[in-house]
Design a protein around this motif. Sequence first.
Motif, PDB file in Angstrom:
ATOM      1  N   ARG A 155      15.055  44.601  15.374  1.00 40.43           N
ATOM      2  CA  ARG A 155      16.233  45.479  15.492  1.00 40.43           C
ATOM      3  C   ARG A 155      16.914  45.289  16.845  1.00 40.43           C
ATOM      4  NH1 ARG A 155      15.109  51.493  14.132  1.00 40.43           N
ATOM      5  NH2 ARG A 155      17.225  51.580  14.931  1.00 40.43           N
ATOM      6  N   LEU A 156      16.137  45.128  17.909  1.00 38.59           N
ATOM      7  CA  LEU A 156      16.716  44.893  19.223  1.00 38.59           C
ATOM      8  C   LEU A 156      17.421  43.542  19.252  1.00 38.59           C
ATOM      9  CD1 LEU A 156      17.208  45.664  22.172  1.00 38.59           C
ATOM     10  CD2 LEU A 156      14.974  44.672  22.722  1.00 38.59           C
ATOM     11  N   GLU A 157      16.821  42.538  18.651  1.00 34.62           N
ATOM     12  CA  GLU A 157      17.447  41.217  18.589  1.00 34.62           C
ATOM     13  C   GLU A 157      18.798  41.300  17.879  1.00 34.62           C
ATOM     14  OE1 GLU A 157      16.476  36.712  17.018  1.00 34.62           O
ATOM     15  OE2 GLU A 157      15.657  38.430  15.934  1.00 34.62           O
ATOM     16  N   LEU A 158      18.838  41.982  16.748  1.00 36.39           N
ATOM     17  CA  LEU A 158      20.092  42.130  16.000  1.00 36.39           C
ATOM     18  C   LEU A 158      21.127  42.905  16.809  1.00 36.39           C
ATOM     19  CD1 LEU A 158      18.726  42.816  12.409  1.00 36.39           C
ATOM     20  CD2 LEU A 158      19.776  40.717  13.290  1.00 36.39           C
ATOM     21  N   TRP A 159      20.686  43.928  17.532  1.00 37.13           N
ATOM     22  CA  TRP A 159      21.600  44.710  18.357  1.00 37.13           C
ATOM     23  C   TRP A 159      22.201  43.831  19.454  1.00 37.13           C
ATOM     24  CZ3 TRP A 159      21.530  46.085  23.582  1.00 37.13           C
ATOM     25  CH2 TRP A 159      22.498  47.010  23.963  1.00 37.13           C
ATOM     26  N   LEU A 160      21.364  43.025  20.099  1.00 37.42           N
ATOM     27  CA  LEU A 160      21.863  42.134  21.149  1.00 37.42           C
ATOM     28  C   LEU A 160      22.861  41.125  20.597  1.00 37.42           C
ATOM     29  CD1 LEU A 160      18.603  41.443  23.184  1.00 37.42           C
ATOM     30  CD2 LEU A 160      20.657  42.585  24.031  1.00 37.42           C
ATOM     31  N   LEU A 161      22.551  40.544  19.458  1.00 32.71           N
ATOM     32  CA  LEU A 161      23.440  39.548  18.856  1.00 32.71           C
ATOM     33  C   LEU A 161      24.750  40.160  18.373  1.00 32.71           C
ATOM     34  CD1 LEU A 161      20.819  37.441  16.890  1.00 32.71           C
ATOM     35  CD2 LEU A 161      22.028  36.790  18.985  1.00 32.71           C
ATOM     36  N   ALA A 162      24.732  41.439  18.005  1.00 34.84           N
ATOM     37  CA  ALA A 162      25.935  42.107  17.521  1.00 34.84           C
ATOM     38  C   ALA A 162      26.732  42.776  18.646  1.00 34.84           C
ATOM     39  CB  ALA A 162      25.560  43.156  16.468  1.00 34.84           C
ATOM     40  N   HIS A 163      26.149  42.837  19.834  1.00 34.50           N
ATOM     41  CA  HIS A 163      26.821  43.511  20.949  1.00 34.50           C
ATOM     42  C   HIS A 163      28.113  42.772  21.299  1.00 34.50           C
ATOM     43  CE1 HIS A 163      27.512  45.069  25.000  1.00 34.50           C
ATOM     44  NE2 HIS A 163      26.761  46.094  24.634  1.00 34.50           N
ATOM     45  N   PRO A 164      29.216  43.512  21.536  1.00 36.14           N
ATOM     46  CA  PRO A 164      30.492  42.851  21.800  1.00 36.14           C
ATOM     47  C   PRO A 164      30.514  42.012  23.079  1.00 36.14           C
ATOM     48  CG  PRO A 164      30.723  45.263  21.905  1.00 36.14           C
ATOM     49  CD  PRO A 164      29.339  44.962  21.459  1.00 36.14           C
ATOM     50  N   SER A 165      29.758  42.395  24.097  1.00 34.76           N
ATOM     51  CA  SER A 165      29.736  41.623  25.350  1.00 34.76           C
ATOM     52  C   SER A 165      28.601  40.609  25.393  1.00 34.76           C
ATOM     53  CB  SER A 165      29.601  42.562  26.552  1.00 34.76           C
ATOM     54  OG  SER A 165      30.706  43.425  26.618  1.00 34.76           O
ATOM     55  N   PHE A 166      27.423  41.030  24.985  1.00 32.15           N
ATOM     56  CA  PHE A 166      26.241  40.167  25.096  1.00 32.15           C
ATOM     57  C   PHE A 166      26.112  39.180  23.944  1.00 32.15           C
ATOM     58  CE2 PHE A 166      24.313  44.214  27.058  1.00 32.15           C
ATOM     59  CZ  PHE A 166      24.917  43.963  28.271  1.00 32.15           C
ATOM     60  N   GLY A 167      26.599  39.574  22.770  1.00 27.83           N
ATOM     61  CA  GLY A 167      26.405  38.769  21.577  1.00 27.83           C
ATOM     62  C   GLY A 167      27.010  37.374  21.616  1.00 27.83           C
ATOM     63  N   PRO A 168      28.283  37.223  21.996  1.00 28.95           N
ATOM     64  CA  PRO A 168      28.892  35.892  21.959  1.00 28.95           C
ATOM     65  C   PRO A 168      28.166  34.821  22.783  1.00 28.95           C
ATOM     66  CG  PRO A 168      30.598  37.551  22.044  1.00 28.95           C
ATOM     67  CD  PRO A 168      29.285  38.267  22.233  1.00 28.95           C
ATOM     68  N   PRO A 169      27.780  35.092  24.058  1.00 33.24           N
ATOM     69  CA  PRO A 169      27.063  34.031  24.765  1.00 33.24           C
ATOM     70  C   PRO A 169      25.692  33.728  24.155  1.00 33.24           C
ATOM     71  CG  PRO A 169      27.483  35.906  26.244  1.00 33.24           C
ATOM     72  CD  PRO A 169      28.097  36.222  24.924  1.00 33.24           C
ATOM     73  N   LEU A 170      25.031  34.746  23.627  1.00 33.67           N
ATOM     74  CA  LEU A 170      23.729  34.519  22.986  1.00 33.67           C
ATOM     75  C   LEU A 170      23.892  33.647  21.745  1.00 33.67           C
ATOM     76  CD1 LEU A 170      22.191  38.109  23.234  1.00 33.67           C
ATOM     77  CD2 LEU A 170      21.590  36.104  24.610  1.00 33.67           C
ATOM     78  N   LYS A 171      24.910  33.930  20.956  1.00 37.46           N
ATOM     79  CA  LYS A 171      25.146  33.139  19.744  1.00 37.46           C
ATOM     80  C   LYS A 171      25.527  31.702  20.084  1.00 37.46           C
ATOM     81  CE  LYS A 171      26.552  37.085  16.940  1.00 37.46           C
ATOM     82  NZ  LYS A 171      27.696  37.770  16.340  1.00 37.46           N
ATOM     83  N   ARG A 172      26.386  31.529  21.099  1.00 38.15           N
ATOM     84  CA  ARG A 172      26.770  30.165  21.505  1.00 38.15           C
ATOM     85  C   ARG A 172      25.551  29.369  21.947  1.00 38.15           C
ATOM     86  NH1 ARG A 172      31.414  32.759  23.747  1.00 38.15           N
ATOM     87  NH2 ARG A 172      30.333  32.939  25.736  1.00 38.15           N
ATOM     88  N   TRP A 173      24.652  30.031  22.680  1.00 38.59           N
ATOM     89  CA  TRP A 173      23.449  29.334  23.129  1.00 38.59           C
ATOM     90  C   TRP A 173      22.576  28.951  21.943  1.00 38.59           C
ATOM     91  CZ3 TRP A 173      21.616  26.662  26.953  1.00 38.59           C
ATOM     92  CH2 TRP A 173      20.259  26.361  26.961  1.00 38.59           C
ATOM     93  N   ARG A 174      22.389  29.873  21.026  1.00 37.55           N
ATOM     94  CA  ARG A 174      21.528  29.597  19.865  1.00 37.55           C
ATOM     95  C   ARG A 174      22.116  28.526  18.948  1.00 37.55           C
ATOM     96  NH1 ARG A 174      18.655  35.052  17.623  1.00 37.55           N
ATOM     97  NH2 ARG A 174      17.252  35.308  19.394  1.00 37.55           N
ATOM     98  N   GLU A 175      23.407  28.561  18.766  1.00 38.29           N
ATOM     99  CA  GLU A 175      24.026  27.621  17.833  1.00 38.29           C
ATOM    100  C   GLU A 175      24.273  26.242  18.436  1.00 38.29           C
ATOM    101  OE1 GLU A 175      27.520  29.750  16.693  1.00 38.29           O
ATOM    102  OE2 GLU A 175      26.391  31.253  15.568  1.00 38.29           O
ATOM    103  N   GLN A 176      24.683  26.196  19.706  1.00 36.96           N
ATOM    104  CA  GLN A 176      25.102  24.935  20.304  1.00 36.96           C
ATOM    105  C   GLN A 176      24.379  24.588  21.597  1.00 36.96           C
ATOM    106  OE1 GLN A 176      29.260  25.527  21.057  1.00 36.96           O
ATOM    107  NE2 GLN A 176      29.618  26.412  19.061  1.00 36.96           N
ATOM    108  N   GLY A 177      23.628  25.521  22.162  1.00 37.25           N
ATOM    109  CA  GLY A 177      23.051  25.299  23.480  1.00 37.25           C
ATOM    110  C   GLY A 177      24.140  25.227  24.535  1.00 37.25           C
ATOM    111  N   ALA A 178      25.260  25.911  24.283  1.00 39.92           N
ATOM    112  CA  ALA A 178      26.454  25.792  25.114  1.00 39.92           C
ATOM    113  C   ALA A 178      26.430  26.771  26.284  1.00 39.92           C
ATOM    114  CB  ALA A 178      27.700  26.027  24.276  1.00 39.92           C
ATOM    115  N   VAL A 179      26.980  26.288  27.415  1.00 39.53           N
ATOM    116  CA  VAL A 179      27.113  27.089  28.628  1.00 39.53           C
ATOM    117  C   VAL A 179      28.564  26.974  29.085  1.00 39.53           C
ATOM    118  CG1 VAL A 179      26.334  27.387  31.008  1.00 39.53           C
ATOM    119  CG2 VAL A 179      24.724  26.589  29.271  1.00 39.53           C
TER     120      VAL A 179
END
Length: 122
Positions: A49-73
Motif C-alpha cells: 500500500r505504501l509503494e502504491l501511494w508513493l507511485l501515485a503521489h503527484p510529486s514523488f510518483g513521476p520520478p519513481l516511475k521514470r526510474w523504474r521504467e527507464q532508469g532515467a535521471v
Amino acid sequence: MLKLLAVSFWRLLACISLLLGLIGVVLPGLPTVPFLLVSAWSAGKGWPRLELWLLAHPSFGPPLKRWREQGAVPRKAKYMAILMMTSSVVLLQFSAAPFWLKLTLPAFLCGVAIWLWRRPEV
C-alpha cells in the motif's frame, strides 16, 4: 515468525528512507529521490500500500516511475549531483580526514558520476 520479521524489516527500511527523503525536500544537500527509490523498493517487499501511494503521489510518483521504467535521471538532477559531489571532494581536501580517504572518495565519486551521466535522461 521469520516472515513477520522480514516484513517488519522491509517496513522499517521503507519508513526510514521515506523519512530521510521527506527531510531532503526541505534540507538542501540531502537528496530526496534516492531515498524515495529505496522507500518504494522496500515497501514493495513488505508494504504494498505504501509503494502504491508513493507511485501515485503527484510529486514523488513521476520520478519513481521514470526510474523504474527507464532508469532515467533528469539532467538537472545530474548537474546537482555532480555539484554536490564536487563540493564534498573540495571540502574533504581541506579537512583533517585521513589521506587514504582523500584519495579513495574522489575516485569512488568519479565512478558514480560516470555511471550517473550514462543513465538515460527525460
